[in-house]
Design a protein around this motif. Structure first.
Motif, short mmCIF file in Angstrom:
data_model
loop_
_atom_site.label_atom_id
_atom_site.label_comp_id
_atom_site.label_asym_id
_atom_site.label_seq_id
_atom_site.Cartn_x
_atom_site.Cartn_y
_atom_site.Cartn_z
N MET A 130 0.82 -1.20 0.00
CA MET A 130 0.00 0.00 0.00
C MET A 130 0.86 1.26 0.00
SD MET A 130 -3.18 1.09 2.54
CE MET A 130 -3.82 -0.59 2.62
N ARG A 131 1.93 1.26 0.80
CA ARG A 131 2.81 2.44 0.85
C ARG A 131 3.42 2.73 -0.52
NH1 ARG A 131 3.66 4.73 5.61
NH2 ARG A 131 3.23 3.51 7.51
N GLN A 132 3.87 1.70 -1.20
CA GLN A 132 4.50 1.92 -2.50
C GLN A 132 3.49 2.36 -3.56
OE1 GLN A 132 7.80 -0.54 -3.86
NE2 GLN A 132 7.55 -1.83 -2.04
N MET A 133 2.30 1.78 -3.54
CA MET A 133 1.28 2.17 -4.51
C MET A 133 0.79 3.59 -4.26
SD MET A 133 0.76 -0.19 -6.80
CE MET A 133 -0.89 0.14 -7.43
N VAL A 134 0.55 3.93 -3.01
CA VAL A 134 0.08 5.27 -2.68
C VAL A 134 1.16 6.31 -3.00
CG1 VAL A 134 -0.62 6.80 -0.78
CG2 VAL A 134 -1.59 4.50 -0.96
N ALA A 135 2.41 6.00 -2.67
CA ALA A 135 3.50 6.94 -2.95
C ALA A 135 3.63 7.21 -4.44
CB ALA A 135 4.81 6.39 -2.39
N LEU A 136 3.51 6.16 -5.26
CA LEU A 136 3.61 6.34 -6.71
C LEU A 136 2.46 7.21 -7.21
CD1 LEU A 136 4.90 5.76 -9.44
CD2 LEU A 136 3.62 3.59 -9.50
N ALA A 143 -10.31 11.60 6.95
CA ALA A 143 -9.61 12.10 5.77
C ALA A 143 -9.55 11.06 4.65
CB ALA A 143 -8.21 12.54 6.14
N ILE A 144 -9.84 9.80 4.98
CA ILE A 144 -9.83 8.73 3.99
C ILE A 144 -11.27 8.37 3.66
CG2 ILE A 144 -9.08 6.37 3.48
CD1 ILE A 144 -6.91 6.80 5.69
N ALA A 145 -11.63 8.47 2.39
CA ALA A 145 -13.01 8.24 1.98
C ALA A 145 -13.25 6.76 1.69
CB ALA A 145 -13.34 9.09 0.75
N VAL A 146 -14.53 6.40 1.65
CA VAL A 146 -14.94 5.02 1.36
C VAL A 146 -15.70 5.00 0.04
CG1 VAL A 146 -16.37 3.08 2.11
CG2 VAL A 146 -15.00 4.35 3.79
N LYS A 147 -15.33 4.06 -0.83
CA LYS A 147 -16.05 3.84 -2.08
C LYS A 147 -16.78 2.51 -2.00
CE LYS A 147 -15.41 3.06 -7.07
NZ LYS A 147 -14.50 3.17 -8.22
N ALA A 148 -18.07 2.53 -2.33
CA ALA A 148 -18.88 1.31 -2.39
C ALA A 148 -19.02 0.91 -3.85
CB ALA A 148 -20.25 1.55 -1.77
N ARG A 181 -2.42 6.33 4.47
CA ARG A 181 -3.17 7.48 3.95
C ARG A 181 -3.46 7.43 2.45
NH1 ARG A 181 -4.99 8.89 8.59
NH2 ARG A 181 -5.54 10.97 7.85
N PRO A 182 -4.05 6.35 1.94
CA PRO A 182 -4.60 6.42 0.59
C PRO A 182 -5.77 7.40 0.58
CG PRO A 182 -5.43 4.47 1.68
CD PRO A 182 -4.43 5.09 2.62
N ASP A 183 -6.24 7.76 -0.59
CA ASP A 183 -7.36 8.69 -0.68
C ASP A 183 -8.69 8.01 -0.40
OD1 ASP A 183 -5.89 11.16 -1.86
OD2 ASP A 183 -5.23 9.47 -3.08
N PHE A 184 -8.80 6.75 -0.82
CA PHE A 184 -10.03 5.97 -0.65
C PHE A 184 -9.68 4.54 -0.25
CE2 PHE A 184 -11.80 9.26 -3.33
CZ PHE A 184 -13.16 9.29 -3.08
N ILE A 185 -10.59 3.92 0.48
CA ILE A 185 -10.63 2.47 0.56
C ILE A 185 -11.96 2.04 -0.06
CG2 ILE A 185 -9.07 2.24 2.52
CD1 ILE A 185 -11.52 1.98 4.35
#
Length: 232
Positions: free
Chosen positions: A118-124, A187-192, A157-161
């Motif tokens: 997750m850290r690597q994907m979010v950072a990219l 600060a982190i939003a949820v997508k359904a 801290r991704p933008d969404f889960i």
């Protein structure tokens, strides 16, 4: 109208990620998806990453985002493979990335691996100033595993889960949306996403705290809302 939610068609459209992730979708199908997204004012088109560049071209004169799905729908690729696919989509114009976590590692409770991924994907994504959404695929997880993923998201801290791909054995549930909203920082939003095909279900997800709705039924949801308001 669903209790507690009062939106007009424009407001509802802004929640919707207009989706076509079918493996046999033609170029004409994808162009139609983009035209519909512009016409109805949907937030994003959710597509397979190979279609990123053409959708970006068709949406270049609009505010609609291009959202590429990465390691979709299984999540069963290495971190290096996910990063390569993600950067390819970013270079081709993706405005948002929805990637699937490595479910084998989740089921093995190897949360250090999941956090590193997750850290690597979010950072990219954030290097390119692009929104990153992390797909849990809740239908395969128990509540403890879902909460562990929320806690990792709180640190990374991704933008969404996101609840689901829509390709698993189950899609979004109200219980899962409520659980995710409860355990993730504001600060982190949820997508359904997954199986949201009627207006009452979509509104219930929004009432439960979802900030995005992933669906291939966005147009019918807008028409249903418009008819319902006209009959009031």
């Amino acid at each position: 109208m669903k209790a507690g939610v009062n939106v007009d068609a424009k407001e509802l459209a802004a929640y919707i990620d207009h989706t076509n992730l079918k493996p046999d979708a033609s170029e004409a199908d994808m162009k139609k998806l983009c035209e519909e997204a512009k016409e109805y004012g949907f937030c994003m088109v959710a597509i397979n990453s190979v279609q990123t560049s053409c959708c970006k071209k068709w949406l270049c004169d609009s505010a609609v985002h291009v959202g590429a799905a990465i390691s979709f729908p299984l999540g069963q690729t290495t971190i290096a493979t996910k990063l390569f696919e993600c950067e390819d989509a970013l270079r081709n114009g993706a405005d948002e990335i929805d990637y699937v976590v490595n479910l084998t590692k989740v089921k093995d409770h190897d949360y250090a691996y999941i956090e590193d991924e997750m850290r690597q994907m979010v950072a990219l994504c954030h290097k390119y100033h692009v929104i990153c959404k992390v797909i849990f695929e809740n239908c395969y997880l128990n509540d403890e595993e879902k909460i562990q993923l929320c806690e990792i998201a709180n640190r990374v801290r991704p933008d969404f889960i996101k609840t689901s791909t829509g390709f698993g054995v189950g899609g979004a549930t109200l219980e899962d949306v409520k659980l995710m909203v409860e355990h993730v920082d504001e600060a982190i939003a949820v997508k359904a996403a997954g199986g949201i095909r009627d207006l009452d279900t979509a509104l219930a997800m929004i009432e439960a705290g979802a900030k995005r709705i992933g669906t291939s039924s966005g147009i019918s949801l807008i028409h249903e809302l418009t008819k319902r308001k006209e009959s009031c």
